[in-house]
Design a protein around this motif. Structure first.
Motif, PDB file in Angstrom:
ATOM      1  N   PRO A 111      -2.697  13.068  -9.970  1.00 32.50           N
ATOM      2  CA  PRO A 111      -4.141  13.273 -10.160  1.00 32.50           C
ATOM      3  C   PRO A 111      -4.943  12.234  -9.379  1.00 32.50           C
ATOM      4  CG  PRO A 111      -2.971  13.347 -12.259  1.00 32.50           C
ATOM      5  CD  PRO A 111      -1.998  12.835 -11.245  1.00 32.50           C
ATOM      6  N   GLN A 112      -6.218  12.532  -9.193  1.00 34.62           N
ATOM      7  CA  GLN A 112      -7.103  11.639  -8.462  1.00 34.62           C
ATOM      8  C   GLN A 112      -8.202  11.132  -9.379  1.00 34.62           C
ATOM      9  OE1 GLN A 112      -8.461  13.547  -4.818  1.00 34.62           O
ATOM     10  NE2 GLN A 112      -6.572  14.763  -4.718  1.00 34.62           N
ATOM     11  N   ALA A 113      -8.834  10.044  -8.967  1.00 33.72           N
ATOM     12  CA  ALA A 113      -9.973   9.526  -9.715  1.00 33.72           C
ATOM     13  C   ALA A 113     -11.139  10.492  -9.582  1.00 33.72           C
ATOM     14  CB  ALA A 113     -10.368   8.153  -9.175  1.00 33.72           C
ATOM     15  N   ALA A 114     -11.875  10.679 -10.659  1.00 30.49           N
ATOM     16  CA  ALA A 114     -13.016  11.591 -10.632  1.00 30.49           C
ATOM     17  C   ALA A 114     -14.022  11.147  -9.580  1.00 30.49           C
ATOM     18  CB  ALA A 114     -13.674  11.637 -12.005  1.00 30.49           C
ATOM     19  N   GLY A 115     -14.365  12.064  -8.671  1.00 31.46           N
ATOM     20  CA  GLY A 115     -15.337  11.745  -7.636  1.00 31.46           C
ATOM     21  C   GLY A 115     -14.794  10.858  -6.543  1.00 31.46           C
ATOM     22  N   GLY A 116     -13.497  10.537  -6.632  1.00 32.27           N
ATOM     23  CA  GLY A 116     -12.913   9.636  -5.641  1.00 32.27           C
ATOM     24  C   GLY A 116     -12.580  10.354  -4.356  1.00 32.27           C
ATOM     25  N   SER A 117     -12.581   9.594  -3.258  1.00 39.01           N
ATOM     26  CA  SER A 117     -12.279  10.183  -1.954  1.00 39.01           C
ATOM     27  C   SER A 117     -10.925   9.731  -1.427  1.00 39.01           C
ATOM     28  CB  SER A 117     -13.364   9.792  -0.942  1.00 39.01           C
ATOM     29  OG  SER A 117     -13.457   8.380  -0.833  1.00 39.01           O
ATOM     30  N   ALA A 118     -10.255   8.818  -2.158  1.00 37.55           N
ATOM     31  CA  ALA A 118      -8.976   8.280  -1.681  1.00 37.55           C
ATOM     32  C   ALA A 118      -7.871   8.648  -2.663  1.00 37.55           C
ATOM     33  CB  ALA A 118      -9.057   6.758  -1.542  1.00 37.55           C
ATOM     34  N   PRO A 119      -6.940   9.529  -2.272  1.00 36.39           N
ATOM     35  CA  PRO A 119      -5.831   9.874  -3.171  1.00 36.39           C
ATOM     36  C   PRO A 119      -4.933   8.686  -3.491  1.00 36.39           C
ATOM     37  CG  PRO A 119      -6.062  11.486  -1.402  1.00 36.39           C
ATOM     38  CD  PRO A 119      -6.933  10.326  -1.041  1.00 36.39           C
ATOM     39  N   GLY A 120      -4.885   7.717  -2.579  1.00 38.71           N
ATOM     40  CA  GLY A 120      -4.094   6.515  -2.840  1.00 38.71           C
ATOM     41  C   GLY A 120      -2.637   6.623  -2.472  1.00 38.71           C
ATOM     42  N   PHE A 121      -2.190   7.776  -1.967  1.00 41.19           N
ATOM     43  CA  PHE A 121      -0.772   7.988  -1.685  1.00 41.19           C
ATOM     44  C   PHE A 121      -0.279   7.109  -0.534  1.00 41.19           C
ATOM     45  CE2 PHE A 121      -1.785  12.349  -3.388  1.00 41.19           C
ATOM     46  CZ  PHE A 121      -1.098  12.169  -4.577  1.00 41.19           C
ATOM     47  N   TYR A 122       0.985   6.721  -0.624  1.00 42.90           N
ATOM     48  CA  TYR A 122       1.645   6.011   0.462  1.00 42.90           C
ATOM     49  C   TYR A 122       3.139   6.259   0.354  1.00 42.90           C
ATOM     50  CZ  TYR A 122       2.881   2.500  -3.092  1.00 42.90           C
ATOM     51  OH  TYR A 122       3.373   1.870  -4.209  1.00 42.90           O
ATOM     52  N   TYR A 123       3.840   6.112   1.461  1.00 43.52           N
ATOM     53  CA  TYR A 123       5.287   6.202   1.436  1.00 43.52           C
ATOM     54  C   TYR A 123       5.851   4.837   1.068  1.00 43.52           C
ATOM     55  CZ  TYR A 123       5.081  10.667   3.999  1.00 43.52           C
ATOM     56  OH  TYR A 123       4.840  11.965   4.377  1.00 43.52           O
ATOM     57  N   LYS A 124       6.685   4.818   0.036  1.00 41.42           N
ATOM     58  CA  LYS A 124       7.362   3.577  -0.318  1.00 41.42           C
ATOM     59  C   LYS A 124       8.803   3.665   0.164  1.00 41.42           C
ATOM     60  CE  LYS A 124       9.072   0.595  -3.926  1.00 41.42           C
ATOM     61  NZ  LYS A 124      10.410   0.545  -3.297  1.00 41.42           N
ATOM     62  N   PRO A 125       9.229   2.750   1.023  1.00 41.55           N
ATOM     63  CA  PRO A 125      10.622   2.788   1.472  1.00 41.55           C
ATOM     64  C   PRO A 125      11.583   2.674   0.290  1.00 41.55           C
ATOM     65  CG  PRO A 125       9.337   1.362   2.895  1.00 41.55           C
ATOM     66  CD  PRO A 125       8.459   1.703   1.721  1.00 41.55           C
ATOM     67  N   SER A 126      12.575   3.532   0.269  1.00 41.03           N
ATOM     68  CA  SER A 126      13.582   3.446  -0.781  1.00 41.03           C
ATOM     69  C   SER A 126      14.328   2.125  -0.670  1.00 41.03           C
ATOM     70  CB  SER A 126      14.571   4.608  -0.656  1.00 41.03           C
ATOM     71  OG  SER A 126      15.101   4.676   0.654  1.00 41.03           O
ATOM     72  N   MET A 127      14.529   1.671   0.548  1.00 45.81           N
ATOM     73  CA  MET A 127      15.127   0.381   0.868  1.00 45.81           C
ATOM     74  C   MET A 127      15.045   0.195   2.382  1.00 45.81           C
ATOM     75  SD  MET A 127      18.948   1.563  -0.221  1.00 45.81           S
ATOM     76  CE  MET A 127      18.270   2.467  -1.623  1.00 45.81           C
ATOM     77  N   TYR A 128      15.493  -0.959   2.856  1.00 42.22           N
ATOM     78  CA  TYR A 128      15.371  -1.274   4.278  1.00 42.22           C
ATOM     79  C   TYR A 128      16.696  -1.801   4.841  1.00 42.22           C
ATOM     80  CZ  TYR A 128      10.339  -2.117   3.092  1.00 42.22           C
ATOM     81  OH  TYR A 128       9.045  -2.054   2.634  1.00 42.22           O
ATOM     82  N   TRP A 129      16.757  -1.820   6.186  1.00 42.48           N
ATOM     83  CA  TRP A 129      17.763  -2.602   6.902  1.00 42.48           C
ATOM     84  C   TRP A 129      17.064  -3.810   7.516  1.00 42.48           C
ATOM     85  CZ3 TRP A 129      21.838  -0.876   4.962  1.00 42.48           C
ATOM     86  CH2 TRP A 129      22.237   0.458   4.988  1.00 42.48           C
TER      87      TRP A 129
END
Length: 440
Positions: free
Chosen positions: A304-322
């Motif tokens: 869900p998004q904030a009411a009236g908000g313009s930024a969903p806030g989504f980002y890719y989080k790396p499961s892990m790194y090398w």
């Protein structure tokens, strides 16, 4: 609620014990020129990772395949479970005896990078190609603009919904491109009311930092800045936890049930047992969730998004790194092995999605036709949110690696009415800030 499985597997867990001295003495200065050239002699590299027996098995297969193609480079594998891994990693870095190639997690990446323990991968570009990664994926492995790690897999927080329960209680699935947190609250309450209390609509929010990060981004805030400073407005977690408190027992579990669920094994969580209609999990967990139940049918929706908000806030989080240790004596060979792990299509086919949906777009394309149905659901969700994914948040700074336990603790203070939401938000930010400052 977010299950303990999700917090442990993707966001971290119990060990937070990095002292400022434990890593300070290791590694080479990133200001120094590093001779990155292949040796004429046979080279042995140490490679360390955490994970299950299944992960160890497929990783050894990749090692064998690499060594067959590169007979002068020998790879010695070292592995442990999650908690034991971080204890051992801190010890080996402090003793200047770290492995050459290191599996790394977001919770600790900045801790090691800021103390000069990881190699600047930009120095290895002759042997390590990054063309298959998007700029957003690469940014998730950077500290201070320097590439210290390559994301292995991309994960995205999702609303996992039990479609059977929605159908059973006559509640329509929301339009996940536009639903708000108020819509989420209404749906949760409707399901709980329609079931006569036998099923809760959703779990509590704010039990770990991933969802709090998105909530903050949706409200124009952040947890940390690029310098590693805590910049979170106390009103942001306070608002989330007050939202929980109002829903407790009306669409979400009671405070007591929420506390019990935080320590429940995956197969005993209410989502898996068919007693909860919505949960927040990373998309890559769908396989484990579906495997744990034979009766429930899950679908992944955007948050869900904030009411009236313009930024969903989504980002890719790396499961892990090398990452590569700054102290390696063989940076070229280490980079060549990491290049094989991230770019070689045969390696990708061996590894599959054990470490997440590949962040490298070329290798994902190579294995996608062979993905099982639930892994394809996870991959399709990444595709779905791609248009709204923004740059990753600042990396978790040293001293904040226990942030998930800290977040869950203060959330419970509000649910049990031991503190007001405003008081808990203030103390939460103060404690988080003190932990970061003390780690400097």
């Amino acid at each position: 609620m977010t299950t303990p499985f999700s917090r442990r597997t993707l966001l971290g867990g119990a060990f937070a014990g990095f002292s400022a001295l434990s890593l300070a003495a290791c590694g080479v200065s990133q200001d120094e020129d590093t001779d990155v050239a292949l040796s004429n002699e046979e080279v042995t590299l140490r490679f360390t990772w955490w994970g299950s027996d299944a992960r160890h098995e497929v990783t050894q297969k990749v090692i064998d395949a690499f060594q067959k193609e590169n007979p002068k480079i020998k790879i010695k594998g070292e592995f442990a479970d999650w908690v034991g891994y971080w204890d051992r990693l801190a010890t080996t870095f402090a003793a200047s005896d770290a492995a050459d190639i290191v599996q790394m997690d977001e919770l600790y990446l900045r801790t090691y990078a800021d103390r000069g323990s990881l190699l600047d991968l930009g120095k290895t570009k002759e042997f390590l190609k990054t063309d298959g990664f998007s700029d957003i994926s690469l940014a998730a492995g950077q500290a201070g603009g320097t590439q210290y790690a390559l994301p292995i897999g991309n994960g995205s927080l999702s609303a996992v919904v039990n479609t059977r329960l929605f159908d059973k209680y006559g509640v329509d699935l929301p339009d996940d491109t536009s639903w708000t947190w108020d819509d989420f609250a209404d749906i949760s309450a409707k399901i709980m009311e329609a079931s006569g209390g036998d099923v809760v609509g959703s779990g509590a929010l704010g039990t770990e930092a991933g969802l709090l990060t998105i909530w903050a981004r949706q409200h124009g805030g952040a947890l940390f800045d690029d310098e590693g400073k805590v910049v979170l407005d106390p009103a942001i977690p306070a608002e989330m936890w007050e939202f929980n408190r109002k829903l407790a027992g009306k669409g979400q579990p009671s405070a007591e049930s929420t506390a019990e669920q935080l320590t429940a094994p995956l197969n005993q969580t209410w989502l898996v047992l068919g007693k909860q209609a919505i949960n927040f999990n990373y998309n890559t967990q769908i396989s484990s969730l579906q495997e744990a139940t034979k009766e429930e049918t899950f679908k992944l929706l955007q948050l869900p998004q904030a009411a009236g908000g313009s930024a969903p806030g989504f980002y890719y989080k790396p499961s892990m790194y090398w990452s590569i240790s700054a102290g390696t004596q063989h940076p070229a060979e280490a980079a060549k092995f990491v290049d094989y792990l991230t770019n070689n299509t045969e390696a990708a086919k061996i590894l599959g999605t054990d470490r997440g949906i590949p962040a490298n777009e070329a290798t994902l394309k190579a294995i996608r036709p062979s993905l099982d149905p639930t892994s394809e659901l996870a991959a399709a969700y990444n595709d779905k949110v791609a248009s709204v994914v923004a740059d990753p948040p600042a990396l978790t700074p040293a001293g904040a690696s226990d942030i998930n336990n800290l977040t869950a603790r203060y959330m419970q203070e509000v649910l049990f009415d031991r503190q007001s939401a405003a008081e808990a938000g203030k103390k939460y930010v103060e404690e988080l800030t003190a932990s970061v400052e003390n780690a400097k």
